[in-house]
Design a protein around this motif. Structure first.
Motif, PDB file in Angstrom:
ATOM      1  N   MET A   1       1.006  -1.247   0.038  1.00 18.45           N
ATOM      2  CA  MET A   1      -0.003  -0.049  -0.106  1.00 18.45           C
ATOM      3  C   MET A   1       0.792   1.300   0.010  1.00 18.45           C
ATOM      4  SD  MET A   1      -2.894  -1.288   2.681  1.00 18.45           S
ATOM      5  CE  MET A   1      -3.303   0.446   3.144  1.00 18.45           C
ATOM      6  N   LEU A   2       1.824   1.259   0.852  1.00 12.03           N
ATOM      7  CA  LEU A   2       2.796   2.576   0.918  1.00 12.03           C
ATOM      8  C   LEU A   2       3.689   2.594  -0.272  1.00 12.03           C
ATOM      9  CD1 LEU A   2       3.793   1.988   4.725  1.00 12.03           C
ATOM     10  CD2 LEU A   2       2.151   3.877   3.845  1.00 12.03           C
ATOM     11  N   MET A   3       4.187   1.591  -0.879  1.00 13.03           N
ATOM     12  CA  MET A   3       4.960   1.747  -1.997  1.00 13.03           C
ATOM     13  C   MET A   3       3.985   2.358  -3.205  1.00 13.03           C
ATOM     14  SD  MET A   3       6.861  -2.148  -2.156  1.00 13.03           S
ATOM     15  CE  MET A   3       7.299  -1.731  -4.033  1.00 13.03           C
ATOM     16  N   ASP A   4       2.652   1.891  -3.397  1.00 10.98           N
ATOM     17  CA  ASP A   4       1.866   2.538  -4.384  1.00 10.98           C
ATOM     18  C   ASP A   4       1.551   3.950  -3.932  1.00 10.98           C
ATOM     19  OD1 ASP A   4      -0.134   2.023  -6.641  1.00 10.98           O
ATOM     20  OD2 ASP A   4      -1.687   2.532  -4.951  1.00 10.98           O
ATOM     21  N   MET A   5       1.456   4.298  -2.709  1.00  4.91           N
ATOM     22  CA  MET A   5       1.136   5.678  -2.451  1.00  4.91           C
ATOM     23  C   MET A   5       2.336   6.577  -2.620  1.00  4.91           C
ATOM     24  SD  MET A   5      -1.952   6.048  -1.335  1.00  4.91           S
ATOM     25  CE  MET A   5      -1.901   7.463  -0.422  1.00  4.91           C
ATOM     26  N   LYS A   6       3.477   5.733  -2.469  1.00  9.22           N
ATOM     27  CA  LYS A   6       4.917   6.578  -2.671  1.00  9.22           C
ATOM     28  C   LYS A   6       4.765   6.992  -4.215  1.00  9.22           C
ATOM     29  CE  LYS A   6       9.890   6.001  -2.429  1.00  9.22           C
ATOM     30  NZ  LYS A   6      11.014   4.908  -1.841  1.00  9.22           N
ATOM     31  N   GLN A   7       4.341   6.321  -5.034  1.00  6.94           N
ATOM     32  CA  GLN A   7       4.705   6.872  -6.380  1.00  6.94           C
ATOM     33  C   GLN A   7       3.456   7.907  -6.861  1.00  6.94           C
ATOM     34  OE1 GLN A   7       4.192   2.944  -8.531  1.00  6.94           O
ATOM     35  NE2 GLN A   7       6.242   2.152  -7.652  1.00  6.94           N
ATOM     36  N   LYS A   8       2.433   7.907  -6.148  1.00  9.31           N
ATOM     37  CA  LYS A   8       1.341   8.881  -6.558  1.00  9.31           C
ATOM     38  C   LYS A   8       1.452  10.057  -5.511  1.00  9.31           C
ATOM     39  CE  LYS A   8      -1.640   4.925  -7.686  1.00  9.31           C
ATOM     40  NZ  LYS A   8      -2.905   4.161  -7.477  1.00  9.31           N
ATOM     41  N   VAL A   9       1.996  10.038  -4.475  1.00 13.79           N
ATOM     42  CA  VAL A   9       1.862  11.295  -3.390  1.00 13.79           C
ATOM     43  C   VAL A   9       3.199  11.856  -2.938  1.00 13.79           C
ATOM     44  CG1 VAL A   9       0.826  11.952  -1.140  1.00 13.79           C
ATOM     45  CG2 VAL A   9      -0.285  10.190  -2.671  1.00 13.79           C
ATOM     46  N   LYS A  10       3.474  12.858  -3.015  1.00 10.67           N
ATOM     47  CA  LYS A  10       4.708  13.395  -2.605  1.00 10.67           C
ATOM     48  C   LYS A  10       4.350  14.151  -1.165  1.00 10.67           C
ATOM     49  CE  LYS A  10       6.863  14.446  -6.917  1.00 10.67           C
ATOM     50  NZ  LYS A  10       7.458  15.852  -7.527  1.00 10.67           N
TER      51      LYS A  10
ATOM     52  N   LEU B   1       3.817  14.094   3.093  1.00  8.47           N
ATOM     53  CA  LEU B   1       3.509  13.147   4.076  1.00  8.47           C
ATOM     54  C   LEU B   1       2.116  12.285   3.687  1.00  8.47           C
ATOM     55  CD1 LEU B   1       3.815  12.179   7.142  1.00  8.47           C
ATOM     56  CD2 LEU B   1       2.042  13.870   7.644  1.00  8.47           C
ATOM     57  N   VAL B   2       2.243  10.814   3.524  1.00 10.16           N
ATOM     58  CA  VAL B   2       1.057  10.149   3.320  1.00 10.16           C
ATOM     59  C   VAL B   2       0.231   9.891   4.231  1.00 10.16           C
ATOM     60  CG1 VAL B   2       0.494   7.827   2.481  1.00 10.16           C
ATOM     61  CG2 VAL B   2       2.628   8.911   1.601  1.00 10.16           C
ATOM     62  N   GLN B   3      -1.211   9.953   4.224  1.00 12.65           N
ATOM     63  CA  GLN B   3      -2.366   9.722   5.053  1.00 12.65           C
ATOM     64  C   GLN B   3      -3.272   8.701   4.395  1.00 12.65           C
ATOM     65  OE1 GLN B   3      -3.886  13.293   6.568  1.00 12.65           O
ATOM     66  NE2 GLN B   3      -2.827  14.668   5.334  1.00 12.65           N
ATOM     67  N   LEU B   4      -3.545   7.590   5.177  1.00 11.80           N
ATOM     68  CA  LEU B   4      -4.309   6.617   5.179  1.00 11.80           C
ATOM     69  C   LEU B   4      -5.284   6.313   6.189  1.00 11.80           C
ATOM     70  CD1 LEU B   4      -1.795   3.833   3.851  1.00 11.80           C
ATOM     71  CD2 LEU B   4      -3.489   5.030   2.305  1.00 11.80           C
ATOM     72  N   GLN B   5      -6.533   5.988   5.576  1.00 17.16           N
ATOM     73  CA  GLN B   5      -7.688   5.681   6.578  1.00 17.16           C
ATOM     74  C   GLN B   5      -7.589   4.458   6.853  1.00 17.16           C
ATOM     75  OE1 GLN B   5      -9.743   7.786   8.113  1.00 17.16           O
ATOM     76  NE2 GLN B   5      -9.545  10.021   6.810  1.00 17.16           N
ATOM     77  N   LEU B   6      -7.869   3.757   8.079  1.00 17.97           N
ATOM     78  CA  LEU B   6      -7.980   2.564   8.771  1.00 17.97           C
ATOM     79  C   LEU B   6      -9.080   2.361   9.542  1.00 17.97           C
ATOM     80  CD1 LEU B   6      -4.193   1.466   9.103  1.00 17.97           C
ATOM     81  CD2 LEU B   6      -5.620   0.779   7.383  1.00 17.97           C
ATOM     82  N   THR B   7      -9.585   1.266   9.856  1.00 18.74           N
ATOM     83  CA  THR B   7     -10.738   0.938  10.791  1.00 18.74           C
ATOM     84  C   THR B   7     -10.695   0.487  12.191  1.00 18.74           C
ATOM     85  OG1 THR B   7     -11.009  -1.264   9.585  1.00 18.74           O
ATOM     86  CG2 THR B   7     -12.308   0.556   8.497  1.00 18.74           C
ATOM     87  N   PRO B   8      -9.564  -0.057  12.730  1.00 14.27           N
ATOM     88  CA  PRO B   8      -9.335  -0.660  13.989  1.00 14.27           C
ATOM     89  C   PRO B   8      -9.552   0.472  15.084  1.00 14.27           C
ATOM     90  CG  PRO B   8      -7.338  -0.719  13.050  1.00 14.27           C
ATOM     91  CD  PRO B   8      -8.244  -0.385  12.195  1.00 14.27           C
ATOM     92  N   THR B   9      -9.753   0.398  16.247  1.00 13.34           N
ATOM     93  CA  THR B   9      -9.847   1.178  17.177  1.00 13.34           C
ATOM     94  C   THR B   9      -8.316   1.778  17.362  1.00 13.34           C
ATOM     95  OG1 THR B   9      -9.303  -0.325  19.034  1.00 13.34           O
ATOM     96  CG2 THR B   9     -11.664   0.226  18.488  1.00 13.34           C
ATOM     97  N   PRO B  10      -8.242   2.962  17.915  1.00 10.27           N
ATOM     98  CA  PRO B  10      -6.914   3.768  18.110  1.00 10.27           C
ATOM     99  C   PRO B  10      -6.088   3.113  18.928  1.00 10.27           C
ATOM    100  CG  PRO B  10      -8.773   5.462  18.089  1.00 10.27           C
ATOM    101  CD  PRO B  10      -9.437   4.060  17.923  1.00 10.27           C
TER     102      PRO B  10
END
Length: 535
Positions: free
Chosen positions: A278-287, A289-298
């Motif tokens: 996921m992060l490799m894919d984001m690295k190629q698309k976003v310059k 700080l990368v931000q991702l949404q996840l579902t578990p509790t904090p």
């Protein structure tokens, strides 16, 4: 026991922000600045000492080192210690350990220096002492030179008579050994100490020592036993805890339950191959700080990060329950195993049903062990456990395993892994041999019969009542009060009462109209009555 090892990150260019070049462009070694600084100080001496030039690139800081300053293998071994807190010195040659100690002194990594010195002191023997002395003298390693001279003084006759060895070290070193031996003999007579009690120690500058490796800078003292009794502390755990707490140079932010969770891509990617992709894919698309949404509790996500950063396995049972399916989804096999093993030790009346349910989400050995322990615990502690959720719980196999556990608790037996066996009638019913609604499960008539026989074997007159209550409970659990399983493995329809009356002639209740809560309550009361006394 916490296992802190980030070996997978050593010299891995994925998400690294430092690139060391030694000698030529082909010798590239990758590292992470935030790990170097938390382990060796800020700024890290690895980024300042022996550096010919530094160049800031798009994704890396390139640090060029002279090949006369360090070899690639020695730098990699230093990084292994920084990332893991350990280094397999027993796999290195003495000359490699000496080169490692020299670089560790340059970088002020005191514990690594200590480990190298202690290893060298212990590894000197009759076969290698002359080579080690020669190499230590030529490289300016005063500490190892002192160890070698001390060894030769304590084994004077054997080492002096080794002509090949004395020829190797040369006249100058041989004379220094002889001078040290004369002082050794004088100290023996003066102090009356034994050979092993004397050690060759440096003379402090205040005492007239020159700080060089000449014979006059050493003296014999009776402190051999104290040489390695005060090692520098191992701060690996504290350093990575600090990295987690402060998150310097964080390059990704996860949003979990609306809460931002900054961390480092490399640390997360090393723990999860799915996150890595996921992060490799984001690295190629976003310059940036990368931000991702996840579902578990904090809370659960924070415990996952603590496991990644410094190997923490200390978490509440409910967090471990939540993390098992999350770990399975994101390929975190190590974390999943830890959670399953942890839950096996944390089964409580409040968490037992949830722990049992999560054990069916994976097929690992630890999950099967967890399942057996949870079912056994529920069977033995049913009067204090709320089992109403079992009426609608998925998978339905849970209900069968709990009933089997209850039956075993009646009889004071351990739960069998794969079969049910009654000595009285020599019955053998494989648990996975009968299909219910297309799923391999034991049929309810077998389980009800087992419950009845179990009670009969205990000589209790309420066996039929227990079987009837179990039948009602099973009917509700199988289909919420609708279709169940009759004695012949078919649907329970208009002949429900006939099926049950075959096992309970005294029970006139209509099972179709049974109330789930009252059935469970009645069944629980009978269990409390029928269970053999713990005394």
């Amino acid at each position: 026991m916490m296992d802190i090892s980030h070996r997978a990150l050593i010299n891995h260019n994925l998400f690294a922000d430092v690139c060391f070049i030694i000698g030529n462009v082909k010798n590239k070694i990758y590292a992470h600045s935030y790990i170097l600084e938390v382990r060796t100080g800020s700024p890290s001496p690895l980024l300042t000492k022996g550096v010919k030039r530094t160049k800031q690139g798009k994704s890396h800081v390139t640090v060029t080192l002279g090949k006369d300053f360090v070899s690639p293998s020695t730098l990699l071994t230093v990084l292994e210690y920084i990332y893991t807190g350990d280094v397999p010195l027993q796999n290195l040659l003495p000359f490699e350990v000496m080169a490692l100690a020299k670089l560790a002194r340059t970088y002020s990594i005191s514990r690594l220096v200590f480990l190298c010195d202690m290893h060298m002191y212990k590894c000197i023997n009759m076969e290698n002492v002359h080579q080690i002395l020669k190499h230590a003298s030529s490289t300016g390693d005063v500490e190892v030179e002192r160890f070698a001279i001390e060894f030769m003084c304590k084994h004077h006759k054997e080492t002096v008579e080794n002509k090949a060895g004395t020829d190797l070290i040369g006249l100058d070193l041989f004379q220094r050994v002889m001078a040290a031996h004369i002082k050794f003999e004088q100290e023996l007579k003066k102090s009356g100490a034994s050979y092993s009690a004397l050690s060759l120690t440096p003379i402090d500058r205040d005492d007239g020592g020159s700080g060089s490796s000449s014979p006059g800078t050493f003296r014999w003292q009776t402190q051999y036993t104290n040489r390695f009794l005060d090692p520098p502390p191992n701060t690996t755990l504290q350093d990575f805890q600090k990295l987690f707490a402060e998150m310097p140079g964080a390059d990704v932010r996860f949003f979990v339950g609306g809460s931002p969770m900054p961390c480092h891509k490399a640390m997360v990617a090393a723990g999860s191959p799915i996150f890595s992709m996921m992060l490799m894919d984001m690295k190629q698309k976003v310059k940036g700080l990368v931000q991702l949404q996840l579902t578990p509790t904090p809370q659960a996500f924070r415990h996952m990060l603590q496991y990644f950063y410094y190997g923490s396995t200390d978490m509440p049972a409910m967090v471990a329950i939540e993390l098992i399916p999350f770990a399975k989804k994101y390929g975190m096999g190590g974390l999943q195993k830890v959670c399953e093993e942890l839950l096996a030790q944390k089964i409580t009346p409040q968490a037992a049903i949830n722990i049992l349910q999560v054990s069916y989400t994976t097929n690992s050995r630890e999950a099967h062990v967890l399942r057996e322990k949870a079912a056994e615990y529920i069977g033995q502690n049913l009067p204090i456990i709320d089992i109403v959720p079992l009426l609608t719980a998925e998978p339905k196999r849970m209900a069968f395993d709990v009933l089997a556990a209850v039956r075993d608790a009646f009889r004071g037996e351990k739960i069998s892994n794969n079969r049910v066996h009654f000595e009285e009638d020599d019955m053998y019913v494989p648990r996975d041999s009968v299909s219910i609604s297309g799923v391999g499960q034991p049929s309810s008539n077998n389980l009800l019969l087992e419950t009845s026989l179990g009670a009969n074997n205990n000589g209790n007159g309420n066996a039929n009542a227990a079987a009837a209550a179990a039948a009602s409970m099973m009917t509700m659990m199988m289909d919420g009060g609708g279709n169940g399983v009759d004695m012949d493995g078919g649907d329970i329809g208009d002949d429900d009462d006939e099926d049950i009356e075959d096992m309970n002639d005294d029970n006139d209740d209509d099972e179709e109209d049974a109330n789930p809560a009252s059935d469970v309550s009645a069944f629980t009361s009978l269990i409390r009555e029928l269970r053999p006394s713990s005394s």
